[in-house]
Design a protein around this motif. Structure first.
Motif, short mmCIF file in Angstrom:
data_model
loop_
_atom_site.label_atom_id
_atom_site.label_comp_id
_atom_site.label_asym_id
_atom_site.label_seq_id
_atom_site.Cartn_x
_atom_site.Cartn_y
_atom_site.Cartn_z
N HIS A 110 0.71 -1.21 -0.22
CA HIS A 110 -0.10 0.09 0.01
C HIS A 110 0.93 1.21 -0.13
N GLY A 111 0.21 2.56 -0.22
CA GLY A 111 1.24 3.57 -0.14
C GLY A 111 2.31 3.36 -1.22
N VAL A 112 3.52 3.90 -0.85
CA VAL A 112 4.71 3.96 -1.33
C VAL A 112 5.41 2.58 -1.51
N CYS A 113 6.08 2.36 -2.64
CA CYS A 113 6.83 1.10 -2.77
C CYS A 113 7.71 1.75 -3.88
N ALA A 114 9.02 1.86 -3.31
CA ALA A 114 10.05 2.23 -4.32
C ALA A 114 11.35 1.85 -4.68
N ALA A 115 11.91 1.62 -5.62
CA ALA A 115 13.41 1.23 -5.77
C ALA A 115 13.30 -0.03 -4.89
N GLY A 116 14.44 -0.08 -3.89
CA GLY A 116 14.48 -1.53 -3.27
C GLY A 116 13.31 -2.10 -2.61
N GLY A 117 12.21 -1.12 -2.09
CA GLY A 117 10.86 -1.73 -1.90
C GLY A 117 10.53 -2.65 -2.95
N THR A 118 10.43 -2.49 -4.30
CA THR A 118 9.94 -2.95 -5.44
C THR A 118 10.79 -4.45 -5.59
N GLN A 119 12.19 -4.37 -5.29
CA GLN A 119 13.03 -5.46 -5.33
C GLN A 119 12.50 -6.70 -4.07
#
Length: 281
Positions: A110-119
């Motif tokens: 939910h909310g923000v998923c960016a860079a290493g979070g997508t990894q």
């Protein structure tokens, strides 16, 4: 109030792991990464059938912590390229651990998923996103490359992976992420928590031994494409980019002005040329 960076909650056959650094949008630092690794190791020996990974506050995970005082930026200039590559490979091994975890792992985004979070989400078995989630493959300021985009290529194909990698900070919604195949499904925000919980418990009806073999069968098929090998190759590309003058300049901006200030400097010319443009759609 529990201020541990990772919270663990048992709910019948389901275990909920909550990234708990909401003030940093659950950015991953060394402590959080270490706790993820040790917790997954412990759970591999448990009778839990399903693991759900989620984020506290208004984000799933904003990626690796790139604050001025973080190990990603604060001590970057002190590492050689080989030391940096080895550090990146250690993170690959952490996420490969999730890939090989006996239990199915659901990423509830939910909310923000960016860079290493997508990894992190990409190496989970099933990714469920809220329709209004904001998914960003690369940081809003280019600090590397080749580390995360191979996982996007595996899920959405080379054209979309390149678009998300080349255009720093480009954002898609959870709904688009599901249409592209990055996520398994997208659900309205107001239904998100209940849907994830129901899915987790529905999967948990199946005994662990069966789930383990089902997971291994699909993983073997995915690995024939070289998924785990090109993840490791990406660490080498990233390490090379980290020692370029351009990336050193961007890192110095972060140290001088903080992350938001550095992004503002990076976008200055673009916003002057396109004043009505939202930085990334």
């Amino acid at each position: 109030m529990n201020d541990a960076p990772l919270l663990v909650e048992r709910d019948g056959h389901v275990v909920w792991l909550t990234l708990n650094r909401p003030s940093r949008l659950n950015a991953m630092d060394d402590q959080l990464l270490d706790m993820l690794e040790s917790t997954f190791t412990d759970l591999a020996r448990s009778d839990a059938r399903v693991i759900v990974l989620r984020g506290a506050g208004r984000a799933f995970c904003s990626g690796y912590d790139i604050a001025p005082d973080s190990s990603e930026v604060g001590y970057a200039s002190e590492r050689t390229a080989v030391e940096d590559r080895d550090r990146l490979l250690s993170n690959v091994e952490r996420f490969t651990q999730i890939w090989r975890q006996p239990q199915p792992v659901i990423a509830a985004v939910h909310g923000v998923c960016a860079a290493g979070g997508t990894q992190l989400a990409s190496l989970c078995d099933i990714t469920i996103v809220a329709d209004d989630a904001k998914i960003m493959a690369s940081p809003a300021i280019p600090l590397g490359g080749g580390y995360i985009s191979p996982l996007w290529e595996h899920l959405v194909g080379p054209k979309r992976a390149k678009l998300m990698s080349f255009d720093a900070g480009r954002t898609i919604t959870g709904k688009i992420a599901a249409e592209w195949g990055w996520a398994a499904e997208s659900v309205p925000a107001e239904q998100f928590d209940a849907h994830v919980r129901r899915t987790a418990h529905s999967i948990a009806r199946t005994p662990l031994e069966l789930l383990k073999l089902k997971k291994e069968a699909v993983n073997r098929a995915a690995e024939t494409s070289g998924l785990l090998s090109y993840m490791r190759m990406g660490a080498e590309t990233d390490a090379l980019l980290h020692v370029t003058p351009e990336v050193h300049t961007f890192q110095s901006w972060i140290k001088e002005d903080g992350v938001k200030g550095a992004i503002k400097r990076f976008n200055a010319d673009f916003l002057e040329a396109f004043p009505a443009e939202v930085v990334k759609n």
